[in-house]
Design an enzyme around this catalytic site. Structure first.
Site, PDB file in Angstrom:
ATOM      1  N   GLU A   1       0.839  -1.203   0.000  1.00 44.98           N
ATOM      2  CA  GLU A   1       0.000   0.000   0.000  1.00 44.98           C
ATOM      3  C   GLU A   1       0.870   1.247   0.000  1.00 44.98           C
ATOM      4  O   GLU A   1       1.831   1.341   0.770  1.00 44.98           O
ATOM      5  CB  GLU A   1      -0.889  -0.023   1.253  1.00 44.98           C
ATOM      6  CG  GLU A   1      -2.253   0.563   1.047  1.00 44.98           C
ATOM      7  CD  GLU A   1      -3.095  -0.260   0.075  1.00 44.98           C
ATOM      8  OE1 GLU A   1      -3.113   0.075  -1.125  1.00 44.98           O
ATOM      9  OE2 GLU A   1      -3.718  -1.228   0.532  1.00 44.98           O
TER      10      GLU A   1
ATOM     11  N   ASP B   1      -4.389   0.574  -9.311  1.00 43.07           N
ATOM     12  CA  ASP B   1      -5.811   0.273  -9.472  1.00 43.07           C
ATOM     13  C   ASP B   1      -6.148  -0.061 -10.927  1.00 43.07           C
ATOM     14  O   ASP B   1      -6.864  -1.018 -11.210  1.00 43.07           O
ATOM     15  CB  ASP B   1      -6.674   1.463  -9.017  1.00 43.07           C
ATOM     16  CG  ASP B   1      -6.345   1.897  -7.598  1.00 43.07           C
ATOM     17  OD1 ASP B   1      -5.724   1.112  -6.865  1.00 43.07           O
ATOM     18  OD2 ASP B   1      -6.710   3.029  -7.235  1.00 43.07           O
TER      19      ASP B   1
HETATM   20  C1  GLA Z   1      -5.125   4.707  -4.271  1.00 44.67           C
HETATM   21  C2  GLA Z   1      -4.355   5.007  -5.554  1.00 44.67           C
HETATM   22  C3  GLA Z   1      -3.358   3.897  -5.875  1.00 44.67           C
HETATM   23  C4  GLA Z   1      -2.483   3.570  -4.672  1.00 44.67           C
HETATM   24  C5  GLA Z   1      -3.330   3.369  -3.418  1.00 44.67           C
HETATM   25  C6  GLA Z   1      -2.491   3.200  -2.180  1.00 44.67           C
HETATM   26  O1  GLA Z   1      -5.943   3.576  -4.458  1.00 44.67           O
HETATM   27  O2  GLA Z   1      -5.247   5.163  -6.624  1.00 44.67           O
HETATM   28  O3  GLA Z   1      -2.586   4.256  -6.979  1.00 44.67           O
HETATM   29  O4  GLA Z   1      -1.509   4.548  -4.479  1.00 44.67           O
HETATM   30  O5  GLA Z   1      -4.219   4.452  -3.197  1.00 44.67           O
HETATM   31  O6  GLA Z   1      -1.761   2.035  -2.232  1.00 44.67           O
END
Ligand code: GLA
Length: 373
Positions: free
Chosen positions: A30, A161
């Site tokens: 994360e 994501d």
């Molecule tokens: C959001 C962002 C991702 C990532 C997460 C944390 O979901 O869109 O790109 O940075 O937070 O891991």
């Protein structure tokens, strides 16, 4: 009504193609993606479907089954507002001047932090890729979605994501090196071990979140500059690095460097067939996000703690933080205990009742057959 039927009703014509792209949860890794690090998300059964036909006049006509009223007509990209920006951003990043008619249907639980926006970008990118014969790979479609979100919507997200939505495979997690963009589908056979990944939707999203995300990213970039590395991924001597930093930057580096190691350790356990042992890594990730990265929230902390008290083997917040969802690794025969424990903990505090979902890993973006499967 299927999204294809809705297209027929809305535009009085057959859609030329129908695609579906899923949302995601992140198993571990994360706030590592924008530090060129490692992530291990997987696609979940909820997502976005899009029925699409091309146009030639540059106009984008857009209808969502989740909103009332007639289709929105967008003649210039700057007119896009609200959720339509995620769609129009993809057209804008392609420099498209042809336009399209689209009907969108999403079933990602609202506000749960399961990346409905990435699913929307990826489903539109995938459909346009087919219709306009662009020849983009799934990773290029993911990058297109990220660019739309960064440069058009203005959210400085990483690639996790969109990559999860574009590249995931049923029954697998997606191991992604966010520097090389090399990826591998890693088997995640929960059922064979009598396990489940339970999503706990806190139903809370703290509003300062978006500014805080950009701030975390800036902390990391500033720390990397001080340490003389391209990205925090490159920090090898953690103790040495920490001795050169102070305050927030020190804490952020501690999280990112250890989180990358946790991803690799978790992959090692999966490879060894020791999925039941990954719980400790999930717990460690949560504490690090809570105390070092400071992106958790009381609702996420209580979801994690109550899950563990209820018998979960491990639990952590998932996604950007400040609300959204936690995940818990739970033996199938303990699921109701865990849910009860979390429900009670929320009720005691007078919080909204949390929602629970079973996160089974599904396929990433795919074309839907005429039958609408
Ligand atoms: C959001 C962002 C991702 C990532 C997460 C944390 O979901 O869109 O790109 O940075 O937070 O891991």
């Amino acid at each position: 009504m299927s999204v294809a039927d809705a297209f027929r009703v809305t535009f009085q014509a057959e859609p030329q193609t129908v695609w579906r792209a899923p949302g995601r949860v992140n198993l571990i890794g994360e706030h590592t993606d924008y530090n060129d690090g490692f992530v291990l998300p997987f696609a979940v059964p909820w997502g976005v479907s899009a029925a699409v036909s091309p146009r030639t006049d540059g106009v984008i006509r857009l209808h969502s089954l989740q909103s009332d009223g007639p289709p929105v007509t967008i003649e210039a990209h700057e007119q896009a507002q609200g959720w339509t920006r995620y769609v129009v951003g993809v057209f804008a990043m392609l420099g498209d001047t042809r336009g399209a008619d689209l009907v969108i249907d999403g079933d990602v639980p609202r506000g749960a932090g399961l990346s409905s926006s990435a699913a929307l970008e990826v489903v539109v990118g995938s459909a346009l890729n087919e219709l306009y014969g662009l020849g983009l790979t799934p990773m290029e479609i993911a990058l297109l979605g990220q660019k739309a979100e960064n440069d058009f919507v203005g959210m400085p997200c990483g690639i996790m994501d969109q990559a999860a939505s574009a590249l995931s495979k049923e029954g697998h997690a997606l191991f992604l090196d966010c520097r090389s963009l090399g990826s591998r589908n890693v088997p995640l056979d929960l059922a064979a071990h009598g396990l489940r990944i339970l999503i706990v939707d806190t139903r809370v999203h703290h509003e300062l979140a978006d500014g805080q995300y950009a701030k975390r990213r800036a902390d990391c970039e500033s720390a990397a500059r001080k340490l003389g590395v391209d990205a925090l991924r490159d920090v090898e001597d953690l103790a040495g690095a920490l001795s050169q930093l102070q305050g927030d930057e020190r804490k952020r580096v501690q999280h990112v460097v250890t989180e990358n190691h946790r991803v690799e350790a978790l992959i090692g356990l999966l490879r060894a067939g020791a999925i039941t042992e990954i719980g400790a890594l999930l717990n460690a990730s949560h504490l690090s996000l809570r105390d070092q990265y400071e992106v958790s929230s009381p609702e996420l902390d209580v979801a994690v703690e109550a899950s563990l008290r209820g018998g979960a083997r491990g639990a952590r917040m998932t996604g950007g933080g400040f609300g959204g969802s936690a995940i818990a690794l739970v033996a199938e025969d303990r699921v109701s205990d865990v849910e009860l424990s979390v429900r009670n903990a929320y009720a005691e505090r007078g919080w909204l009742e949390p929602r629970f979902f079973n996160a089974t890993p599904v396929d990433g973006a795919h074309k839907v057959t005429a039958q609408g499967s």
